[in-house]
Design a protein around this motif. Structure first.
Motif, PDB file in Angstrom:
ATOM      1  N   PRO A  41     -51.523  37.403  83.523  1.00  0.00           N
ATOM      2  CA  PRO A  41     -50.086  37.730  83.510  1.00  0.00           C
ATOM      3  C   PRO A  41     -49.434  37.048  82.317  1.00  0.00           C
ATOM      4  N   PRO A  42     -48.294  37.533  81.872  1.00  0.00           N
ATOM      5  CA  PRO A  42     -47.642  36.960  80.683  1.00  0.00           C
ATOM      6  C   PRO A  42     -47.390  35.469  80.827  1.00  0.00           C
ATOM      7  N   GLY A  43     -47.724  34.731  79.783  1.00  0.00           N
ATOM      8  CA  GLY A  43     -47.424  33.309  79.740  1.00  0.00           C
ATOM      9  C   GLY A  43     -48.304  32.430  80.604  1.00  0.00           C
ATOM     10  N   THR A  44     -49.406  32.966  81.098  1.00  0.00           N
ATOM     11  CA  THR A  44     -50.290  32.167  81.952  1.00  0.00           C
ATOM     12  C   THR A  44     -51.701  32.173  81.406  1.00  0.00           C
ATOM     13  N   ALA A  45     -52.520  31.272  81.915  1.00  0.00           N
ATOM     14  CA  ALA A  45     -53.922  31.231  81.519  1.00  0.00           C
ATOM     15  C   ALA A  45     -54.680  32.359  82.219  1.00  0.00           C
ATOM     16  N   ALA A  86     -50.591  43.192  84.516  1.00  0.00           N
ATOM     17  CA  ALA A  86     -51.027  42.064  83.688  1.00  0.00           C
ATOM     18  C   ALA A  86     -51.901  42.601  82.566  1.00  0.00           C
ATOM     19  N   ASP A  87     -52.318  41.693  81.685  1.00  0.00           N
ATOM     20  CA  ASP A  87     -53.349  42.015  80.705  1.00  0.00           C
ATOM     21  C   ASP A  87     -54.711  41.688  81.307  1.00  0.00           C
ATOM     22  N   TYR A  88     -55.698  42.500  80.961  1.00  0.00           N
ATOM     23  CA  TYR A  88     -57.048  42.290  81.459  1.00  0.00           C
ATOM     24  C   TYR A  88     -58.008  42.247  80.269  1.00  0.00           C
ATOM     25  N   PHE A  89     -58.919  41.280  80.314  1.00  0.00           N
ATOM     26  CA  PHE A  89     -59.895  41.108  79.249  1.00  0.00           C
ATOM     27  C   PHE A  89     -61.295  41.080  79.836  1.00  0.00           C
ATOM     28  N   CYS A  90     -62.216  41.735  79.160  1.00  0.00           N
ATOM     29  CA  CYS A  90     -63.620  41.597  79.521  1.00  0.00           C
ATOM     30  C   CYS A  90     -64.253  40.557  78.600  1.00  0.00           C
ATOM     31  N   SER A  91     -65.397  40.060  79.009  1.00  0.00           N
ATOM     32  CA  SER A  91     -66.148  39.110  78.210  1.00  0.00           C
ATOM     33  C   SER A  91     -67.625  39.358  78.456  1.00  0.00           C
ATOM     34  N   SER A  92     -68.435  39.124  77.444  1.00  0.00           N
ATOM     35  CA  SER A  92     -69.877  39.265  77.605  1.00  0.00           C
ATOM     36  C   SER A  92     -70.611  38.165  76.867  1.00  0.00           C
ATOM     37  N   TYR A  93     -71.723  37.740  77.446  1.00  0.00           N
ATOM     38  CA  TYR A  93     -72.659  36.882  76.733  1.00  0.00           C
ATOM     39  C   TYR A  93     -73.245  37.720  75.607  1.00  0.00           C
ATOM     40  N   ALA A  94     -73.496  37.046  74.467  1.00  0.00           N
ATOM     41  CA  ALA A  94     -73.946  37.795  73.290  1.00  0.00           C
ATOM     42  C   ALA A  94     -75.106  37.119  72.583  1.00  0.00           C
ATOM     43  N   SER A  95     -75.924  36.373  73.342  1.00  0.00           N
ATOM     44  CA  SER A  95     -77.139  35.721  72.845  1.00  0.00           C
ATOM     45  C   SER A  95     -76.867  34.409  72.126  1.00  0.00           C
ATOM     46  N   SER A  96     -77.871  33.553  72.104  1.00  0.00           N
ATOM     47  CA  SER A  96     -77.806  32.263  71.403  1.00  0.00           C
ATOM     48  C   SER A  96     -76.577  31.447  71.778  1.00  0.00           C
ATOM     49  N   SER A  97     -76.231  31.470  73.061  1.00  0.00           N
ATOM     50  CA  SER A  97     -75.117  30.682  73.599  1.00  0.00           C
ATOM     51  C   SER A  97     -73.764  31.102  73.048  1.00  0.00           C
TER      52      SER A  97
ATOM     53  N   TYR B 108     -62.706  28.193  85.639  1.00  0.00           N
ATOM     54  CA  TYR B 108     -61.463  27.432  85.633  1.00  0.00           C
ATOM     55  C   TYR B 108     -61.001  27.249  84.194  1.00  0.00           C
ATOM     56  N   TRP B 109     -59.686  27.360  84.009  1.00  0.00           N
ATOM     57  CA  TRP B 109     -59.089  27.281  82.685  1.00  0.00           C
ATOM     58  C   TRP B 109     -58.038  26.170  82.632  1.00  0.00           C
ATOM     59  N   GLY B 110     -57.900  25.573  81.471  1.00  0.00           N
ATOM     60  CA  GLY B 110     -56.789  24.670  81.242  1.00  0.00           C
ATOM     61  C   GLY B 110     -55.494  25.456  81.114  1.00  0.00           C
ATOM     62  N   GLN B 111     -54.399  24.735  81.011  1.00  0.00           N
ATOM     63  CA  GLN B 111     -53.089  25.398  80.962  1.00  0.00           C
ATOM     64  C   GLN B 111     -52.754  25.937  79.571  1.00  0.00           C
ATOM     65  N   GLY B 112     -53.559  25.556  78.592  1.00  0.00           N
ATOM     66  CA  GLY B 112     -53.319  26.029  77.235  1.00  0.00           C
ATOM     67  C   GLY B 112     -52.516  25.032  76.410  1.00  0.00           C
ATOM     68  N   THR B 113     -52.808  24.990  75.125  1.00  0.00           N
ATOM     69  CA  THR B 113     -52.093  24.140  74.172  1.00  0.00           C
ATOM     70  C   THR B 113     -51.673  24.987  72.991  1.00  0.00           C
ATOM     71  N   LEU B 114     -50.391  25.065  72.732  1.00  0.00           N
ATOM     72  CA  LEU B 114     -49.894  25.840  71.597  1.00  0.00           C
ATOM     73  C   LEU B 114     -49.996  25.006  70.334  1.00  0.00           C
ATOM     74  N   VAL B 115     -50.683  25.558  69.350  1.00  0.00           N
ATOM     75  CA  VAL B 115     -50.766  24.943  68.029  1.00  0.00           C
ATOM     76  C   VAL B 115     -50.051  25.861  67.051  1.00  0.00           C
ATOM     77  N   THR B 116     -49.054  25.337  66.397  1.00  0.00           N
ATOM     78  CA  THR B 116     -48.304  26.100  65.410  1.00  0.00           C
ATOM     79  C   THR B 116     -48.589  25.531  64.034  1.00  0.00           C
ATOM     80  N   VAL B 117     -49.026  26.391  63.125  1.00  0.00           N
ATOM     81  CA  VAL B 117     -49.306  25.981  61.753  1.00  0.00           C
ATOM     82  C   VAL B 117     -48.228  26.587  60.864  1.00  0.00           C
ATOM     83  N   SER B 118     -47.432  25.726  60.289  1.00  0.00           N
ATOM     84  CA  SER B 118     -46.308  26.208  59.481  1.00  0.00           C
ATOM     85  C   SER B 118     -45.932  25.171  58.442  1.00  0.00           C
ATOM     86  N   SER B 119     -45.584  25.657  57.274  1.00  0.00           N
ATOM     87  CA  SER B 119     -45.160  24.752  56.219  1.00  0.00           C
ATOM     88  C   SER B 119     -43.677  24.387  56.369  1.00  0.00           C
TER      89      SER B 119
END
Lengths: 110, 119
Positions: A41-45, A86-97, B108-119
């Motif tokens: 969802p927007p603005g979330t992990a 929400a936004d949805y993303f897929c992910s895949s293993y792609a060899s060599s870690s 499980y994921w962290g909450q995220g960290t925004l990094v802004t690169v700007s001059s």
């Protein structure tokens, strides 16, 4: 490593089903049963929805299901609900870690 | 409960470096790999690399080789991601994520960290 290809957007009315595709190559999606799906969802992990192509973590509604054929994986949301927008993303293993994500799909509930 | 807590937002100038932390709790730190993933504004997710908290060499995305370094401190259950020679295209939210017990996904994921690169 190129991103996996997903449609930019899909939409459906409440109660309908929508399917999101995720197309890769024989070096990633087609080569391994190691595709996962994430809801953001927007603005979330991102949140894990499906792992190993078709397995649901505990707590994820059974309206969410995954499958794979060849180099394309799919996520189906049955009985679409407003909270699924929400936004949805897929992910895949792609060899060599290494791993690769999809380009992302915005799901809109009409 | 499993938690990954990341350090706060950063603003950096082009050419500088940034180091982000990810502190794990609620599980045995050395039993699970940690990944770093970033997301530029309005864009998709990009896998950056993986580190084994038990030791061994991290694996980095080819695109970031030479600029990214992942380390860990087992005494504090913390992993770090340092990105150098920052450019505007590195502006993004950076996430740490734990690899699941049966591997090849991020449970499980962290909450995220925004990094802004700007001059």
């Amino acid at each position: 490593q190129s991103a996996l290809t997903q449609p930019p957007s899909v939409s459906g009315s409440p109660g309908q089903s929508v399917t999101i595709s995720c197309t890769g190559t024989s070096s990633d999606v087609g080569g391994y049963n190691r595709v996962s799906w994430y809801q953001q969802p927007p603005g979330t992990a991102p949140k894990l929805m499906i792992y190993e192509v078709s397995n649901r973590p505990s707590g994820v509604p059974d309206r969410f299901s995954g499958s794979k054929s060849g180099n394309t994986a799919s996520l189906t949301i049955s009985g679409l609900q407003a909270e699924d927008e929400a936004d949805y993303f897929c992910s895949s293993y792609a060899s060599s870690s290494t791993y690769v994500f999809g380009t992302g799909t915005k799901v809109t509930v009409l | 409960q499993v938690q990954l807590v990341q350090s706060g937002a950063e603003v950096k100038k082009p050419g500088a470096s940034v180091k982000i932390s990810c502190k794990a709790s609620g599980y045995t730190f050395t039993n699970y790999y940690i990944h770093w993933v970033r997301q530029a504004p309005g864009q998709g997710l990009e896998w950056m690399g993986i580190i084994n908290p038990s030791g061994g060499s991290p694996t980095y995305a080819q695109k970031l080789q030479g600029r990214v370094t992942m380390t860990r401190d087992t005494s504090t259950s913390t992993v770090y991601m340092e990105l150098s020679s920052l450019r505007s295209e590195d502006t993004a939210v950076y996430y740490c994520a734990r690899e699941g017990s049966t591997y090849y996904y991020f449970d499980y994921w962290g909450q995220g960290t925004l990094v802004t690169v700007s001059s």
